[in-house]
Design a protein around this motif. Sequence first.
Motif, PDB file in Angstrom:
ATOM      1  N   LEU A  24     -47.564  54.393   2.722  1.00  0.00           N
ATOM      2  CA  LEU A  24     -48.880  54.192   2.129  1.00  0.00           C
ATOM      3  C   LEU A  24     -49.779  55.402   2.370  1.00  0.00           C
ATOM      4  O   LEU A  24     -50.444  55.886   1.449  1.00  0.00           O
ATOM      5  N   ALA A  25     -49.782  55.913   3.600  1.00  0.00           N
ATOM      6  CA  ALA A  25     -50.607  57.090   3.918  1.00  0.00           C
ATOM      7  C   ALA A  25     -50.148  58.314   3.135  1.00  0.00           C
ATOM      8  O   ALA A  25     -50.966  59.045   2.567  1.00  0.00           O
ATOM      9  N   LEU A  26     -48.846  58.542   3.084  1.00  0.00           N
ATOM     10  CA  LEU A  26     -48.320  59.690   2.343  1.00  0.00           C
ATOM     11  C   LEU A  26     -48.585  59.557   0.843  1.00  0.00           C
ATOM     12  O   LEU A  26     -48.901  60.543   0.167  1.00  0.00           O
ATOM     13  N   SER A  27     -48.480  58.339   0.312  1.00  0.00           N
ATOM     14  CA  SER A  27     -48.753  58.111  -1.110  1.00  0.00           C
ATOM     15  C   SER A  27     -50.217  58.380  -1.429  1.00  0.00           C
ATOM     16  O   SER A  27     -50.535  58.998  -2.448  1.00  0.00           O
ATOM     17  N   TYR A  28     -51.114  57.929  -0.550  1.00  0.00           N
ATOM     18  CA  TYR A  28     -52.536  58.182  -0.776  1.00  0.00           C
ATOM     19  C   TYR A  28     -52.828  59.687  -0.753  1.00  0.00           C
ATOM     20  O   TYR A  28     -53.570  60.193  -1.590  1.00  0.00           O
ATOM     21  N   CYS A  29     -52.243  60.387   0.186  1.00  0.00           N
ATOM     22  CA  CYS A  29     -52.452  61.830   0.271  1.00  0.00           C
ATOM     23  C   CYS A  29     -51.902  62.546  -0.962  1.00  0.00           C
ATOM     24  O   CYS A  29     -52.499  63.502  -1.453  1.00  0.00           O
ATOM     25  N   GLU A  30     -50.779  62.054  -1.472  1.00  0.00           N
ATOM     26  CA  GLU A  30     -50.215  62.651  -2.681  1.00  0.00           C
ATOM     27  C   GLU A  30     -51.130  62.404  -3.880  1.00  0.00           C
ATOM     28  O   GLU A  30     -51.372  63.306  -4.678  1.00  0.00           O
ATOM     29  N   LEU A  31     -51.670  61.193  -3.979  1.00  0.00           N
ATOM     30  CA  LEU A  31     -52.583  60.872  -5.085  1.00  0.00           C
ATOM     31  C   LEU A  31     -53.853  61.709  -5.047  1.00  0.00           C
ATOM     32  O   LEU A  31     -54.385  62.095  -6.089  1.00  0.00           O
ATOM     33  N   THR A  32     -54.350  61.980  -3.854  1.00  0.00           N
ATOM     34  CA  THR A  32     -55.609  62.727  -3.719  1.00  0.00           C
ATOM     35  C   THR A  32     -55.382  64.221  -3.588  1.00  0.00           C
ATOM     36  O   THR A  32     -56.344  64.981  -3.466  1.00  0.00           O
ATOM     37  N   GLY A  33     -54.128  64.657  -3.578  1.00  0.00           N
ATOM     38  CA  GLY A  33     -53.828  66.079  -3.493  1.00  0.00           C
ATOM     39  C   GLY A  33     -54.124  66.685  -2.136  1.00  0.00           C
ATOM     40  O   GLY A  33     -54.433  67.867  -2.031  1.00  0.00           O
ATOM     41  N   ARG A  34     -54.018  65.877  -1.079  1.00  0.00           N
ATOM     42  CA  ARG A  34     -54.302  66.361   0.272  1.00  0.00           C
ATOM     43  C   ARG A  34     -53.004  66.755   0.965  1.00  0.00           C
ATOM     44  O   ARG A  34     -51.979  66.091   0.826  1.00  0.00           O
ATOM     45  N   GLU A  35     -53.066  67.836   1.744  1.00  0.00           N
ATOM     46  CA  GLU A  35     -51.918  68.248   2.541  1.00  0.00           C
ATOM     47  C   GLU A  35     -51.881  67.409   3.811  1.00  0.00           C
ATOM     48  O   GLU A  35     -52.909  66.948   4.295  1.00  0.00           O
ATOM     49  N   VAL A  36     -50.670  67.239   4.351  1.00  0.00           N
ATOM     50  CA  VAL A  36     -50.462  66.340   5.481  1.00  0.00           C
ATOM     51  C   VAL A  36     -49.747  67.056   6.613  1.00  0.00           C
ATOM     52  O   VAL A  36     -48.839  67.851   6.377  1.00  0.00           O
ATOM     53  N   ASP A  37     -50.178  66.770   7.835  1.00  0.00           N
ATOM     54  CA  ASP A  37     -49.413  67.099   9.037  1.00  0.00           C
ATOM     55  C   ASP A  37     -49.108  65.778   9.716  1.00  0.00           C
ATOM     56  O   ASP A  37     -49.910  64.840   9.674  1.00  0.00           O
TER      57      ASP A  37
END
Length: 156
Positions: A24-37
Amino acid sequence: MAQKDLLGQDMFLLGGPGPVRRWLALSYCELTGREVDFLSLSRDTTESDLKQRREILNGGAYFVDSPPVRASVGGRVLILEGIEKAERNVLPTLNNLLEDRSMGLEDGRFIMKASGKRAGGRQRGREGGSLKFLPTFPPPPPPPLHIHKKKQSTTH
């Protein structure tokens, strides 16, 4: 999640065992175009795992930033998994990072909130970027059931 993000607040995801919270967190970041660590915490996680570690390369010692430092400096989302497993000596460092957005690093740098500006608009210390945290945590176990049995009277 979008509302929390718009308000600039961190999110704390609760859920059952399994990868759903991370997905869910990774999907939200992908939708908003945010990079993740990403950082997975365990009982073996130390304070230096949250900051920097020293590595030797070609005969020289170098500091390598950990995921929280990279996320803070780069303004990325940091997903923390397994917070319930963190040892007591790691909690103060996590608390400073989550609440104060500050951390002293081994190489002499200091990370602080981006809002700490001096007169003239110059930053004090290292800019913290727009770091967001998405800790994931399993829900607490259900409370134990207390079944009270009626005492039967033994009158004849």
